[in-house]
Design a protein around this motif. Structure first.
Motif, PDB file in Angstrom:
ATOM      1  N   ARG A   1      85.990  42.494 -63.253  1.00 32.43           N
ATOM      2  CA  ARG A   1      86.118  43.824 -63.856  1.00 32.43           C
ATOM      3  C   ARG A   1      85.148  44.782 -63.166  1.00 32.43           C
ATOM      4  N   ILE A   2      85.700  45.894 -62.690  1.00 33.80           N
ATOM      5  CA  ILE A   2      84.898  46.957 -62.073  1.00 33.80           C
ATOM      6  C   ILE A   2      85.065  48.203 -62.932  1.00 33.80           C
ATOM      7  N   ASP A   3      83.954  48.807 -63.340  1.00 36.25           N
ATOM      8  CA  ASP A   3      83.998  50.004 -64.190  1.00 36.25           C
ATOM      9  C   ASP A   3      83.166  51.124 -63.565  1.00 36.25           C
ATOM     10  N   GLY A   4      83.836  52.247 -63.278  1.00 44.63           N
ATOM     11  CA  GLY A   4      83.132  53.462 -62.864  1.00 44.63           C
ATOM     12  C   GLY A   4      82.297  53.320 -61.614  1.00 44.63           C
ATOM     13  N   LEU A   5      82.765  52.543 -60.644  1.00 45.31           N
ATOM     14  CA  LEU A   5      81.990  52.306 -59.425  1.00 45.31           C
ATOM     15  C   LEU A   5      81.962  53.567 -58.557  1.00 45.31           C
ATOM     16  N   THR A   6      80.757  54.003 -58.217  1.00 45.99           N
ATOM     17  CA  THR A   6      80.576  55.185 -57.371  1.00 45.99           C
ATOM     18  C   THR A   6      79.511  54.891 -56.330  1.00 45.99           C
ATOM     19  N   LYS A   7      79.827  55.210 -55.079  1.00 39.90           N
ATOM     20  CA  LYS A   7      78.862  55.019 -53.990  1.00 39.90           C
ATOM     21  C   LYS A   7      78.849  56.262 -53.109  1.00 39.90           C
ATOM     22  N   ARG A   8      77.654  56.841 -52.949  1.00 37.03           N
ATOM     23  CA  ARG A   8      77.479  58.006 -52.085  1.00 37.03           C
ATOM     24  C   ARG A   8      76.565  57.639 -50.929  1.00 37.03           C
ATOM     25  N   PHE A   9      76.837  58.262 -49.780  1.00 38.76           N
ATOM     26  CA  PHE A   9      75.956  58.103 -48.628  1.00 38.76           C
ATOM     27  C   PHE A   9      75.260  59.424 -48.365  1.00 38.76           C
ATOM     28  N   ALA A  10      73.989  59.349 -48.009  1.00 38.80           N
ATOM     29  CA  ALA A  10      73.174  60.548 -47.842  1.00 38.80           C
ATOM     30  C   ALA A  10      73.725  61.457 -46.760  1.00 38.80           C
TER      31      ALA A  10
END
Length: 379
Positions: free
Chosen positions: A5-14
């Motif tokens: 289960r994956i919930d609300g996964l967010t990844k940003r790069f600088a």
């Protein structure tokens, strides 16, 4: 096998501004399910996989494997890769060149401190599963690309992980080996039923392997469905284009008919509600056919004036590139019963046509139009 289960996964790069690689993504994977993340470079599929593996730390989100939470940033939980019981098969094989096949397959067992005799049994079982038991005492340099990929797969399975992750594992193989290893992987999953997430940009791999496909765009899932549904009923124009409907024809309503961008009339009507003044038609190359310029399309066909750019012999047909207005399209001209198609030449005028039910129609926002309204209820 494990429920994921994956919930609300967010990844940003600088950066300025920061690049959002994964954007509030949520996904549930059933035990034993083979999920394919499909999309072009930069859509976020590999970053999602690396977050699952623990190789990237996302900015937000929660991931659980079975009843165990491996990532929850609100609760400050972020288990390292070696604590997640995940197997991973990489694009580059990532085999240790100084180790034998036996030691390469057994590497994850050593890091988990599996007893020696149990490890030996698991190594040999994994090698048998992928048909590389005869290679156990060789080194990677003595193996072909296909053999190396099978060893990498055995290594990913040897520790009996809850989840196996595949990062474009077939892309470095030639076409024949790619088909062979893909078939072996499909058979292996059917026999073992492990839970898997497979990343690829190749639609044929996705259609062949996936129980469900997640088509990704800009860090989000554009459509999540079975291969059959994605192939036959792409929800948006983006999905249609990526899943093989590469031909795009922009049409504009003109009175009771339709025209292309340069104003040329289209023969035949489209099954599109009258509320739509403009529409994008999506077709596979197999479904765009050609006739001599002076011939009209058959009944239930839609015809457009086209010009040949290039024609190549394809066995029982000619593979032809044509232009319609400013659009460059790929078509097929069957040779059976149509000797004229053998002589197609650059600059030749032809009629390109398609059957109405082989095309899909999308509005200005890239969303499928409703079914053609019956004449009695048209506005």
């Amino acid at each position: 096998m494990s429920h994921v289960r994956i919930d609300g996964l967010t990844k940003r790069f600088a950066g300025k501004p920061p690049a959002v690689a994964v954007d509030n993504l949520s996904l549930e994977i059933e035990p034993g399910e083979f999920i394919v993340l499909l999309g072009p470079s930069g859509c976020g599929k590999t970053t999602t996989l690396r977050c699952l593996a623990g190789l990237e730390t996302p900015d937000e989100g929660r991931i659980s494997l079975g009843d165990r939470t491996v990532l929850d940033l609100r609760e400050k939980v972020d288990l390292p890769p070696n604590k997640r019981n995940i197997g991973m098969v990489f694009q580059s094989y990532a085999l240790w060149p100084h180790m034998t096949v036996r030691r390469n397959i057994g590497y994850p067992l050593r890091t988990r401190r599996v007893p020696r005799e149990e490890a030996r049994v698991r190594i040999e079982e994994a090698a048998l599963l992928v048909d590389c038991a005869a290679l156990l005492d060789r080194y990677p340099a003595q193996l072909s690309g296909g053999q190396q990929q099978r060893v990498a797969l055995a290594r990913g399975l040897a520790a009996r992980p809850d989840l196996v992750l595949f990062d474009e594992p077939l892309s470095n193989l030639d076409a024949r080996l790619r088909d062979q290893v893909r078939a072996q992987l499909h058979e292996l999953h059917a026999r073992l039923g492990f839970t898997a997430v497979f990343v690829t940009h190749d639609q044929s791999e996705a259609l062949a392997l996936g129980d469900r496909l997640a088509i990704m765009k800009a860090g989000r899932i554009e459509q999540l469905d079975t291969p059959e549904r994605v192939f036959e009923e792409p929800a948006t124009e983006y999905v249609a284009g990526f899943i093989g409907m590469s031909n795009r024809i922009a049409l504009r309503r003109a009175g009771e008919g339709w025209t292309v961008a340069d104003g040329a009339a289209v023969t035949g009507d489209l099954p599109v509600p009258r509320a739509h003044a403009e529409v994008a038609v999506r077709l596979r190359p197999d479904d765009l056919l050609l006739r001599p310029a002076e011939e009209e399309p058959p009944a239930q066909g839609v015809g457009l004036a086209a010009e040949v750019v290039d024609a190549q012999f394809g066995g029982r047909h000619m593979d032809v590139v044509v232009t319609i207005a400013d659009s460059r399209l790929h078509a097929r001209a069957p040779l059976t019963g149509a000797p004229w198609a053998r002589k197609l030449a650059r600059g030749q005028r032809v009629t390109a046509w398609f059957a109405k039910d082989t095309a899909l129609y999308y509005d200005a926002d890239g969303v499928r139009t409703a079914a053609h309204a019956p004449a009695a209820v048209r506005a």
